[in-house]
Design an enzyme around this catalytic site. Structure first.
Site, PDB file in Angstrom:
ATOM      1  N   TYR A 112     -15.495 -10.620   0.175  1.00 13.88           N
ATOM      2  CA  TYR A 112     -16.154  -9.343  -0.161  1.00 13.88           C
ATOM      3  C   TYR A 112     -17.463  -9.584  -0.913  1.00 13.88           C
ATOM      4  O   TYR A 112     -18.458  -8.892  -0.683  1.00 13.88           O
ATOM      5  CB  TYR A 112     -15.210  -8.456  -0.986  1.00 13.88           C
ATOM      6  CG  TYR A 112     -14.127  -7.829  -0.145  1.00 13.88           C
ATOM      7  CD1 TYR A 112     -14.385  -6.695   0.615  1.00 13.88           C
ATOM      8  CD2 TYR A 112     -12.860  -8.383  -0.085  1.00 13.88           C
ATOM      9  CE1 TYR A 112     -13.398  -6.120   1.412  1.00 13.88           C
ATOM     10  CE2 TYR A 112     -11.865  -7.815   0.700  1.00 13.88           C
ATOM     11  CZ  TYR A 112     -12.142  -6.688   1.446  1.00 13.88           C
ATOM     12  OH  TYR A 112     -11.170  -6.127   2.236  1.00 13.88           O
ATOM     13  N   ARG A 171      -2.979   6.875   0.943  1.00 14.62           N
ATOM     14  CA  ARG A 171      -3.476   8.005   1.728  1.00 14.62           C
ATOM     15  C   ARG A 171      -2.468   8.685   2.646  1.00 14.62           C
ATOM     16  O   ARG A 171      -2.669   9.827   3.032  1.00 14.62           O
ATOM     17  CB  ARG A 171      -4.692   7.556   2.557  1.00 14.62           C
ATOM     18  CG  ARG A 171      -5.905   7.295   1.684  1.00 14.62           C
ATOM     19  CD  ARG A 171      -7.062   6.746   2.480  1.00 14.62           C
ATOM     20  NE  ARG A 171      -6.784   5.388   2.916  1.00 14.62           N
ATOM     21  CZ  ARG A 171      -7.657   4.624   3.562  1.00 14.62           C
ATOM     22  NH1 ARG A 171      -8.849   5.097   3.872  1.00 14.62           N
ATOM     23  NH2 ARG A 171      -7.339   3.397   3.911  1.00 14.62           N
ATOM     24  N   ARG A 210       0.824  -1.224   0.000  1.00 16.36           N
ATOM     25  CA  ARG A 210       0.000   0.000   0.000  1.00 16.36           C
ATOM     26  C   ARG A 210       0.859   1.275   0.000  1.00 16.36           C
ATOM     27  O   ARG A 210       0.468   2.282   0.595  1.00 16.36           O
ATOM     28  CB  ARG A 210      -0.941   0.026   1.216  1.00 16.36           C
ATOM     29  CG  ARG A 210      -1.943  -1.118   1.239  1.00 16.36           C
ATOM     30  CD  ARG A 210      -3.072  -0.894   0.250  1.00 16.36           C
ATOM     31  NE  ARG A 210      -4.231  -1.699   0.573  1.00 16.36           N
ATOM     32  CZ  ARG A 210      -5.374  -1.189   1.025  1.00 16.36           C
ATOM     33  NH1 ARG A 210      -5.529   0.102   1.185  1.00 16.36           N
ATOM     34  NH2 ARG A 210      -6.381  -1.983   1.267  1.00 16.36           N
ATOM     35  N   ARG A 216      -6.339  12.609  -5.144  1.00 13.30           N
ATOM     36  CA  ARG A 216      -7.629  12.062  -4.696  1.00 13.30           C
ATOM     37  C   ARG A 216      -8.657  13.150  -4.410  1.00 13.30           C
ATOM     38  O   ARG A 216      -9.856  12.907  -4.481  1.00 13.30           O
ATOM     39  CB  ARG A 216      -7.423  11.218  -3.434  1.00 13.30           C
ATOM     40  CG  ARG A 216      -7.412   9.753  -3.650  1.00 13.30           C
ATOM     41  CD  ARG A 216      -8.762   9.199  -4.064  1.00 13.30           C
ATOM     42  NE  ARG A 216      -9.510   8.713  -2.915  1.00 13.30           N
ATOM     43  CZ  ARG A 216     -10.690   9.137  -2.559  1.00 13.30           C
ATOM     44  NH1 ARG A 216     -11.282  10.081  -3.261  1.00 13.30           N
ATOM     45  NH2 ARG A 216     -11.303   8.628  -1.521  1.00 13.30           N
ATOM     46  N   ASP A 271      -6.945  -1.760  -7.272  1.00 13.31           N
ATOM     47  CA  ASP A 271      -7.484  -2.381  -6.067  1.00 13.31           C
ATOM     48  C   ASP A 271      -7.898  -3.810  -6.394  1.00 13.31           C
ATOM     49  O   ASP A 271      -8.285  -4.097  -7.534  1.00 13.31           O
ATOM     50  CB  ASP A 271      -8.694  -1.593  -5.538  1.00 13.31           C
ATOM     51  CG  ASP A 271      -8.991  -1.991  -4.097  1.00 13.31           C
ATOM     52  OD1 ASP A 271      -8.411  -1.367  -3.194  1.00 13.31           O
ATOM     53  OD2 ASP A 271      -9.752  -2.948  -3.886  1.00 13.31           O
TER      54      ASP A 271
END
Ligand code: 1CP
Length: 339
Positions: free
Chosen positions: A147, A27, A23, A36, A72
């Site tokens: 998921y 962020r 990752r 973003r 993703d």
């Protein structure tokens, strides 16, 4: 071209231990936040120029030895026909859950170039820019299945385990469909120019070893066997998988990803003649500089008998990590492992 990462994957001698962080594009970087700020997460994933930009950020800013494609694991689920939404602060949501054969029949095994052409385009563009190897990836079938079955993130995985134990045939059918889709998806990434491929099995650590053997591992083995002819290094990361290590070593991967929950020296003995990737606790990046460097030094020392070591975190970098701390870690790995 810096090929230290690829050499370590193959178990060859390297001048220093290569490092990248799971990752690493994301962020915690203000530069990512800026991009973003203009688009939603899914729009970002589907805009190759922006994916290229954020993929390059950690490589340029922090000096990583490998880049990981910005995308993703859930992009493939969407391409299979499960409509996906991301809500700020709530994570991913699938409104149509897959809990019976009729719902499963509505999912397809997509042509990867047709349905996820934006991913392949990102890879082609990145290869023109990068001076370090590019890692392509997908979710491993078990993690993807959770998921689709739960309809999003979960803590207890009630619906997933209920299906496994009460409707094993349905569960296996779902796993088989995800597996077939993943093979086409990763083969397309390899054709587009990915130089290594990683399967992320973020939630498989909730399984007991015998259930892992029965319900998850065969699908990972099938995917990795299908990718073997590409000649690319294959990485399998089973998060929370310390009890599954010997089994993971039979997955067909060249590199076994390690979370931080076990000493790396012990893990190296247990996986046999395989390269390892890991295993610093992502929160260790919060340590004061001297202590962080000392911890990294010990980890490198404990990994010295590995048949190839790629330094990494034991899971993704946390979104509130100060980027300067990640930089301290990258520099420490390079300096302290210099041979
Ligand atoms: O708000 C935002 O900007 C979105 C945050 C974000 C980012 C930056 C998400 C949402 N995904 C990503 C990128 C991402 N995801 C990468 C990029 C490449 C890199 O590593 O730099 C990768 C490899 C992933 C893989 C991924 N997505 C995994 C497997 C790895 C892991 O961390 O366990 C999983 C489980 C996901 C699902 C996902 N994506 C995003 C969220 C919020 C979630 C749900 C996580 C959960 O269920 O708790």
């Amino acid at each position: 071209m810096n090929d230290t990462f690829l050499k370590a994957c193959r178990g060859e001698k390297t001048a220093y231990t290569p490092i990248w962080m799971m990752r690493q594009a994301g962020r915690y970087l203000p530069e990512y936040q800026k991009v973003r700020g203009k688009v939603s997460f899914l729009e970002l994933c589907k805009t190759p120029d922006l994916c290229v930009e954020v993929t390059l950020q950690p490589v340029d800013l922090l000096g990583m030895d490998a880049a990981i494609l910005f995308s993703d694991i859930l992009i493939l689920m969407e391409a299979m026909g499960a409509p996906l939404e991301f809500h700020e602060g709530r994570g991913p949501i699938f409104h149509t859950t897959i809990r019976d054969q009729a719902a499963l029949d509505c999912l397809t095994v997509p042509d990867a170039d047709e349905k996820t052409g934006f991913v392949m385009e990102t890879i082609r563009l990145l290869r023109r820019e990068l001076q370090v190897p590019l890692i392509g990836f997908a979710g491993a079938p078990f993690t993807c299945a959770t998921y689709l079955i739960e309809g999003g993130s979960s803590k207890v995985f009630w619906e997933t385990k209920k299906m496994m134990y009460r409707e094993p045939e349905l569960f296996h059918n779902l796993m088989a469909k995800i597996t077939d889709s993943t093979i086409l998806y990763l083969q397309a990434q390899a054709r587009a120019g990915a130089q290594a491929l990683q399967l992320f099995d973020s939630w498989v650590g909730i399984l007991a070893p015998d259930d892992f053997t029965q319900f998850a591992l065969p699908y990972v083995q099938k995917i990795l066997a299908a990718l073997k002819p590409s000649g690319l290094p294959l990485i399998y990361f089973a998060n929370n998988g310390s009890t599954l290590l010997e089994l993971s070593a039979t997955s067909g991967a060249d590199v076994i990803g390690l979370d931080w929950r076990m000493p790396i020296g012990e893990a190296i003995k247990r996986v046999g003649k395989k390269a390892v990737q890991g295993n610093l606790d992502p929160f260790a990046l919060l340590l004061p500089k001297d202590q962080l460097r000392a911890k990294i030094g010990r980890l490198l020392e404990d990994a010295k008998d590995a048949h190839g070591h790629i330094f990494n975190l034991g899971h993704g970098i946390h979104q509130f990590t100060p980027p300067e701390q990640a930089k301290i870690a990258v520099d420490a790995v390079h300096e302290l492992s210099c041979r």
